[in-house]
Structures are given as structure tokens and as C-alpha cells.
Enzyme design. Structure first.
Site, short mmCIF file in Angstrom:
data_model
loop_
_atom_site.label_atom_id
_atom_site.label_comp_id
_atom_site.label_asym_id
_atom_site.label_seq_id
_atom_site.Cartn_x
_atom_site.Cartn_y
_atom_site.Cartn_z
N ASP A 131 0.85 -1.19 0.00
CA ASP A 131 0.00 0.00 0.00
C ASP A 131 0.89 1.25 0.00
O ASP A 131 1.78 1.37 0.86
CB ASP A 131 -0.87 -0.05 1.28
CG ASP A 131 -1.98 0.97 1.28
OD1 ASP A 131 -2.42 1.38 0.19
OD2 ASP A 131 -2.42 1.34 2.39
N HIS A 132 0.69 2.13 -0.95
CA HIS A 132 1.45 3.39 -1.03
C HIS A 132 2.96 3.21 -1.07
O HIS A 132 3.69 3.85 -0.29
CB HIS A 132 1.09 4.33 0.12
CG HIS A 132 -0.33 4.81 0.07
ND1 HIS A 132 -0.75 5.79 -0.80
CD2 HIS A 132 -1.43 4.43 0.75
CE1 HIS A 132 -2.05 5.99 -0.65
NE2 HIS A 132 -2.49 5.17 0.27
N HIS A 136 -9.49 5.02 -1.96
CA HIS A 136 -8.74 5.07 -0.71
C HIS A 136 -9.57 5.79 0.35
O HIS A 136 -10.52 6.49 0.03
CB HIS A 136 -7.41 5.81 -0.92
CG HIS A 136 -6.38 4.96 -1.59
ND1 HIS A 136 -5.25 4.52 -0.95
CD2 HIS A 136 -6.32 4.44 -2.84
CE1 HIS A 136 -4.54 3.78 -1.78
NE2 HIS A 136 -5.16 3.72 -2.94
N GLY A 137 -9.15 5.63 1.61
CA GLY A 137 -9.86 6.32 2.69
C GLY A 137 -11.27 5.79 2.86
O GLY A 137 -12.22 6.55 3.09
N GLY A 138 -11.43 4.46 2.78
CA GLY A 138 -12.77 3.85 2.82
C GLY A 138 -13.48 3.94 4.17
O GLY A 138 -14.70 3.84 4.23
N ASN A 144 -10.16 0.62 0.05
CA ASN A 144 -9.17 0.46 1.13
C ASN A 144 -9.76 0.89 2.47
O ASN A 144 -10.28 1.99 2.60
CB ASN A 144 -7.96 1.34 0.85
CG ASN A 144 -7.17 0.89 -0.36
OD1 ASN A 144 -7.58 -0.02 -1.08
ND2 ASN A 144 -6.06 1.54 -0.60
N ASN A 185 -8.71 0.95 6.63
CA ASN A 185 -7.69 0.74 7.66
C ASN A 185 -8.21 1.28 9.01
O ASN A 185 -8.35 0.55 9.98
CB ASN A 185 -6.39 1.45 7.23
CG ASN A 185 -5.25 1.19 8.19
OD1 ASN A 185 -5.25 0.23 8.94
ND2 ASN A 185 -4.26 2.06 8.17
N THR A 186 -8.51 2.58 9.05
CA THR A 186 -8.86 3.25 10.30
C THR A 186 -10.00 2.57 11.05
O THR A 186 -9.91 2.38 12.27
CB THR A 186 -9.24 4.72 10.00
OG1 THR A 186 -8.11 5.33 9.36
CG2 THR A 186 -9.57 5.49 11.26
#
Ligand code: 13P
Length: 288
Positions: free
Chosen positions: A85-86, A208-210, A230, A232-233
């Protein structure tokens, strides 16, 4: 073993109108939980590994050894992609590919578009002969992740078309208003722009930032070619919530075995992951 790249996974998702979740991993508990939930729900899954997370876990080879071992010993048969990722440099992408990652993102979005294309093409030239898929980013996804901060900058349509054509990337993350980390207020994604990019670029799109994007906006994004989302948080927040509650409970005062602290807290990871997969529509979609 069902360790695959993202190509067929994302084309199938586009065709059947759902999105595959990329869930970022941090350690053994995360990798194991995410793999077991994907298997239980018969869903394809992408394990996202940032450069920082790979370093934290001990390196790209550690990550691949752990994932391969888990897949074998836990009988994981659904399709799993292990994705950098990134990735910020060619060298980072190469190191991940050499360790066995099946997919990489080269995020050269901070560079002018010509340099972004050149770097993405360099990664594609190394990755494709090895059967590894490549994601690129255009524009700037906002927020903070792994110490990298960005102010939202919308992707330009012509840049998206150029990077797909000239660098031959397999999927594209056009920044259209989403951000890493918790949102302040309700996010507003650029759906008209997404529609235009989808029609012109003709590759699966990545969001991104899902975390924290409302369900109706997720569905709109999927209808406009988004095949990978994506997250994550949200998983981190739910894990931390369960961990805090467990440690705050006085009856757990005598507990010191890490397995009895971390193990039950993975329920938060599972809860958040299932919640997102239900909206993405990937449950039951593992390739036959
Ligand atoms: P969130 O942490 O906002 O879910 O974003 C994850 C992400 O986009 C990883 O690349």
C-alpha cells in the site's frame, strides 16, 4: 493455496457489481483475523501492507512468510492478494515483489504527472513479467497515513487516461475527495468525475480512505467502476475500542497473558470488516 494478484479479482468485481476490500494488516493478529473472516464469509480479500507496517512487522519477507504460513495452516482457500500500500519508490516496490507480494501500489502522486507516469511504468516493467499487478494514484488523497499527510487534490481526467495508457497500470486510484483517517463531517466524493474517469480510463478504480464513507456513497462508487476499497482506520478503531474495554474491566486486572488481551480484541477487527464487506457486496463472491 489461493495467493493471487488483483487482476481477475478486480475484473470479476467490476463485472458483477461489487468491490473487494483491502484491509490493512499490522501484525499476526490482524493478518490471521482478516484471513479467517474472508474464509468464513467466502469473500476474496486484499491484505494491504504499508511500507511502515512492513517495517514494523520485520520486513517484506516476514510478511510473506507469515501470510503463506497462515494460509496453509488455517486452510484459507479464498483468493488472497498481498498488496504493498502506497509504495513510495521503485526500490520499495521491487523489495516487496522480490519477497513474493502479488501486487504493489506505486504512489508517485506527489510528483508532476510525467514523473508519476515514468515511475509507474518502471514498476510495471518489473512487476508484470513476474505476474504482479500494479496500482497507481493520480491527484492527492487527503488526510494522514503512516506519517504521510496530504491535502485533497482532485485527479484530472486526462492524467488518469495517460497513466493507464502509458504506464499500463492494472488499476487506478483517482483522488476524488476521500481522505485517510477519520473524516471531519460527511465526505463528498466527486461522482461525476469518477464516472468520466471510469468510462475513459477503462481499468478498475480504487477508493482510498474507505473508513467513514457512508454506505450510499460506497454503492455509488461501485456503480462507477470502483472495484477495490481500502479500509484501515475503522478496523483499528474497533480493535482499540475492544482492547480499551477489556483492560478497563476490573475483572481483567489479573490478566497479563498477551493472548488473553490481544486475542479477544480481534473481535473488533472482525466486526468492522464484516460491516464493510456487507456494504461492498463481496460476501460469497470468492472465485470457485
Ligand atoms: P482509511 O484508514 O481512511 O480507511 O484509509 C485506508 C487507505 O486508504 C489505505 O490506503
Amino acid at each position: 493455496m489461493a495467493l493471487v494478484n488483483m487482476k481477475e479479482m478486480l475484473l470479476k468485481a467490476n463485472k458483477e457489481g461489487y468491490a473487494v476490500g483491502q484491509f490493512n494488516i499490522n501484525n499476526l493478529e490482524w493478518a490471521k483475523t482478516i484471513l479467517l473472516v474472508a474464509q468464513e464469509k467466502n469473500s476474496p480479500v486484499i491484505l494491504g501492507v504499508s511500507e511502515g507496517a512492513a517495517k514494523y512487522m520485520g520486513g517484506y519477507n516476514v510478511v510473506m512468510g507469515m501470510v503463506k504460513g497462515l494460509m496453509k495452516d488455517q486452510n484459507i482457500t479464498v483468493d488472497v492478494a498481498v498488496h504493498l500500500d502506497h509504495g513510495t519508490t521503485f526500490e520499495a516496490c521491487k523489495a516487496a515483489i522480490d519477497a513474493g507480494f502479488t501486487s504493489v501500489m506505486i504512489d508517485a502522486s506527489k510528483h508532476p504527472i510525467d514523473e508519476n507516469i515514468r515511475l509507474s511504468r518502471q514498476v510495471v516493467d518489473y512487476a508484470h513479467p513476474k505476474g504482479v499487478t500494479v496500482e497507481a494514484e493520480v491527484g492527492i488523497v487527503g488526510g494522514e497515513e503512516d506519517g504521510i499527510t496530504g491535502k485533497v487534490q482532485y485527479a484530472k481526467l486526462e492524467d488518469c487516461v495517460r497513466i493507464v495508457k502509458e504506464a499500463k497500470v492494472d488499476c487506478l486510484a483517482p483522488a476524488l475527495g476521500s481522505a485517510h483517517g477519520p473524516y471531519k463531517g460527511v465526505p463528498k466524493l466527486g461522482f461525476d468525475e469518477m464516472d468520466a474517469i471510469n468510462k475513459a480510463a477503462k481499468v478498475p478504480l480504487v477508493l482510498h480512505g474507505g473508513s467513514g464513507i457512508p454506505d450510499d456513497q460506497i454503492k455509488k462508487a461501485i456503480a462507477r467502476g470502483t472495484a477495490k476499497i481500502n479500509v484501515n482506520t475503522e478496523l483499528q478503531q474497533e480493535f482499540a475500542k475492544d482492547l480499551r474495554a477489556l483492560l478497563a474491566d476490573p475483572k481483567n486486572d489479573p490478566v497479563y497473558d498477551p493472548r488473553k488481551i490481544l486475542g479477544p480484541s480481534t473481535a473488533g477487527i472482525k466486526r468492522a470488516m464484516i460491516g464493510r464487506m456487507e456494504v461492498f457486496g463481496s460476501i460469497g463472491k470468492a472465485a470457485k
